[in-house]
Enzyme design. Sequence first.
Site, PDB file in Angstrom:
ATOM      1  N   ASN A   1      -4.957   1.858  -1.648  1.00  0.00           N
ATOM      2  CA  ASN A   1      -5.451   0.479  -1.769  1.00  0.00           C
ATOM      3  C   ASN A   1      -6.276   0.266  -3.043  1.00  0.00           C
ATOM      4  OD1 ASN A   1      -7.957   1.636  -1.219  1.00  0.00           O
ATOM      5  ND2 ASN A   1      -8.583  -0.014   0.150  1.00  0.00           N
ATOM      6  N   GLY A  58      -2.706   1.385  17.062  1.00  0.00           N
ATOM      7  CA  GLY A  58      -1.859   1.092  15.916  1.00  0.00           C
ATOM      8  C   GLY A  58      -1.484   2.365  15.183  1.00  0.00           C
ATOM      9  N   ALA A  59      -0.329   2.342  14.522  1.00  0.00           N
ATOM     10  CA  ALA A  59       0.132   3.503  13.749  1.00  0.00           C
ATOM     11  C   ALA A  59       0.733   3.041  12.435  1.00  0.00           C
ATOM     12  CB  ALA A  59       1.141   4.309  14.564  1.00  0.00           C
ATOM     13  N   ASN A 107       0.068   3.379  20.421  1.00  0.00           N
ATOM     14  CA  ASN A 107       0.886   2.414  19.668  1.00  0.00           C
ATOM     15  C   ASN A 107       2.001   1.871  20.542  1.00  0.00           C
ATOM     16  OD1 ASN A 107       1.313   1.079  17.148  1.00  0.00           O
ATOM     17  ND2 ASN A 107       3.196   2.244  16.932  1.00  0.00           N
ATOM     18  N   LYS A 152       0.819  -1.224   0.000  1.00  0.00           N
ATOM     19  CA  LYS A 152       0.000   0.000   0.000  1.00  0.00           C
ATOM     20  C   LYS A 152       0.850   1.272   0.000  1.00  0.00           C
ATOM     21  CE  LYS A 152      -4.066  -2.031   2.183  1.00  0.00           C
ATOM     22  NZ  LYS A 152      -5.017  -1.978   3.288  1.00  0.00           N
ATOM     23  N   MET A 209     -10.180  -4.778  13.350  1.00  0.00           N
ATOM     24  CA  MET A 209     -10.118  -4.832  11.871  1.00  0.00           C
ATOM     25  C   MET A 209      -9.855  -6.240  11.347  1.00  0.00           C
ATOM     26  SD  MET A 209      -8.262  -1.515  10.397  1.00  0.00           S
ATOM     27  CE  MET A 209      -8.653   0.132  10.911  1.00  0.00           C
TER      28      MET A 209
HETATM   29  P1  NDP Z   1       1.271  -2.677   9.714  1.00  0.00           P
HETATM   30  O1  NDP Z   1       2.296  -3.759   9.690  1.00  0.00           O
HETATM   31  O2  NDP Z   1       1.427  -1.491   8.818  1.00  0.00           O
HETATM   32  O3  NDP Z   1       1.171  -2.100  11.224  1.00  0.00           O
HETATM   33  C1  NDP Z   1       1.088  -2.958  12.302  1.00  0.00           C
HETATM   34  C2  NDP Z   1       0.716  -2.181  13.559  1.00  0.00           C
HETATM   35  O4  NDP Z   1       0.403  -3.146  14.582  1.00  0.00           O
HETATM   36  C3  NDP Z   1       1.838  -1.314  14.126  1.00  0.00           C
HETATM   37  O5  NDP Z   1       1.263  -0.153  14.685  1.00  0.00           O
HETATM   38  C4  NDP Z   1       2.456  -2.223  15.201  1.00  0.00           C
HETATM   39  O6  NDP Z   1       3.074  -1.513  16.242  1.00  0.00           O
HETATM   40  C5  NDP Z   1       1.217  -2.905  15.722  1.00  0.00           C
HETATM   41  N1  NDP Z   1       1.461  -4.198  16.373  1.00  0.00           N
HETATM   42  C6  NDP Z   1       1.850  -5.352  15.787  1.00  0.00           C
HETATM   43  N2  NDP Z   1       1.901  -6.350  16.687  1.00  0.00           N
HETATM   44  C7  NDP Z   1       1.535  -5.812  17.877  1.00  0.00           C
HETATM   45  C8  NDP Z   1       1.394  -6.342  19.195  1.00  0.00           C
HETATM   46  N3  NDP Z   1       1.632  -7.626  19.470  1.00  0.00           N
HETATM   47  N4  NDP Z   1       0.981  -5.502  20.173  1.00  0.00           N
HETATM   48  C9  NDP Z   1       0.728  -4.194  19.904  1.00  0.00           C
HETATM   49  N5  NDP Z   1       0.842  -3.654  18.684  1.00  0.00           N
HETATM   50  C10 NDP Z   1       1.248  -4.448  17.669  1.00  0.00           C
HETATM   51  O7  NDP Z   1      -0.125  -3.435   9.473  1.00  0.00           O
HETATM   52  P2  NDP Z   1      -1.458  -2.791   8.877  1.00  0.00           P
HETATM   53  O8  NDP Z   1      -1.661  -1.488   9.558  1.00  0.00           O
HETATM   54  O9  NDP Z   1      -1.424  -2.813   7.388  1.00  0.00           O
HETATM   55  O10 NDP Z   1      -2.590  -3.859   9.297  1.00  0.00           O
HETATM   56  C11 NDP Z   1      -3.063  -3.956  10.636  1.00  0.00           C
HETATM   57  C12 NDP Z   1      -4.243  -4.910  10.700  1.00  0.00           C
HETATM   58  O11 NDP Z   1      -5.385  -4.373  10.063  1.00  0.00           O
HETATM   59  C13 NDP Z   1      -3.995  -6.271  10.044  1.00  0.00           C
HETATM   60  O12 NDP Z   1      -4.482  -7.275  10.927  1.00  0.00           O
HETATM   61  C14 NDP Z   1      -4.832  -6.228   8.781  1.00  0.00           C
HETATM   62  O13 NDP Z   1      -5.288  -7.507   8.408  1.00  0.00           O
HETATM   63  C15 NDP Z   1      -5.998  -5.349   9.238  1.00  0.00           C
HETATM   64  N6  NDP Z   1      -6.685  -4.680   8.106  1.00  0.00           N
HETATM   65  C16 NDP Z   1      -8.009  -4.980   7.881  1.00  0.00           C
HETATM   66  C17 NDP Z   1      -8.700  -4.378   6.864  1.00  0.00           C
HETATM   67  C18 NDP Z   1     -10.134  -4.721   6.647  1.00  0.00           C
HETATM   68  O14 NDP Z   1     -10.685  -4.344   5.589  1.00  0.00           O
HETATM   69  N7  NDP Z   1     -10.811  -5.372   7.574  1.00  0.00           N
HETATM   70  C19 NDP Z   1      -8.066  -3.381   5.970  1.00  0.00           C
HETATM   71  C20 NDP Z   1      -6.682  -3.111   6.309  1.00  0.00           C
HETATM   72  C21 NDP Z   1      -6.034  -3.748   7.342  1.00  0.00           C
HETATM   73  P3  NDP Z   1       4.618  -1.015  16.134  1.00  0.00           P
HETATM   74  O15 NDP Z   1       4.590   0.263  15.372  1.00  0.00           O
HETATM   75  O16 NDP Z   1       5.049  -0.862  17.542  1.00  0.00           O
HETATM   76  O17 NDP Z   1       5.371  -2.116  15.413  1.00  0.00           O
END
Ligand code: NDP
Length: 268
Positions: free
Chosen positions: A87, A127-128, A150, A66, A214
């Site tokens: 997207n 989340g960020a 986050n 993305k 999500m």
């Molecule tokens: P990214 O990899 O871009 O970001 C991941 C985020 O999750 C970061 O903020 C990260 O924190 C945080 N994170 C990961 N693991 C943990 C944990 N164990 N505890 C706390 N925070 C955590 O992923 P995306 O933003 O692209 O996707 C996030 C989710 O959203 C996915 O599950 C995806 O499937 C879902 N999604 C669903 C959609 C829908 O249409 N339903 C559309 C788009 C996404 P840090 O910065 O500290 O690493």
Amino acid sequence: MTDKYAVIGHPISHSKSPLIHQAFAAQTQQDISYQAIEAPLDGFKATIERLVQEGYKGCNVTVPFKFEAFQLCKQLTGRAQAAQAVNTLFFRDGQVLGDNTDGAGLLTDIEQNLQCKLLFKKVLLMGAGGAAHGVIWQLFNAGATITVANRTLEKAQQMVSEFAPYGTVCASSYAALAGKKFDVVVNATSSSLTDELPPLPDGLFAPNALAYDMMYGKQTPFLKFAAAQGAARLADGLGMLVEQAAEAFCKWREVRPDTAPVIASLRP
Ligand code: NDP
């Protein structure tokens, strides 16, 4: 002639997008094909160039492309510009335009399907990453007051500085949420993928609160936590998935599909 569309990701075999778009096309009698294409991790740009050459009309973009799609586009919609992630792509006369329908998908699911209006609501956005960037602008548009929490606090702070011109927003660590209450808590982290729960304090949910993950397709640790903490309403991201697809389909085909039967057909 059949118009060609696709979803590009890596991996992609799990994607429900072909099912969803084919259902929309059948319902609205649109003559389109829609396939899932796995691009090599270093081959996103080449894949898009191939699709343009082959006369595709557009495509959806999913993990992990993305941000790359955003970089690739010389033309962007305002919401894609704000999200800094794309997207949905439109191809016309060799030009590529980028859009982001994730935020609209979330908003439609929360406000219309779940009947939870966001005006003046306190929203915790966890989340960020790409998903959080994709939806925050629409949450502002709906009139919500937003806290971004986050794991890596600096990323939340960076995101808040980028989005501060759009509305009321602050960054927080998870620990600093103690003692605060929210009307809507959105899990936009990928923690549910690994069955983990961000370290949320007790007592986050205001009376009548909505907990929204999500992630879809499984009972996540976050939704279990929210139920145990007394959140009044729980929702997964299936509605968002279908609504963001409907928004893309509507922009491509100029006809809005009915999402309710498609969401129902995808529920286990
Ligand atoms: P990214 O990899 O871009 O970001 C991941 C985020 O999750 C970061 O903020 C990260 O924190 C945080 N994170 C990961 N693991 C943990 C944990 N164990 N505890 C706390 N925070 C955590 O992923 P995306 O933003 O692209 O996707 C996030 C989710 O959203 C996915 O599950 C995806 O499937 C879902 N999604 C669903 C959609 C829908 O249409 N339903 C559309 C788009 C996404 P840090 O910065 O500290 O690493």
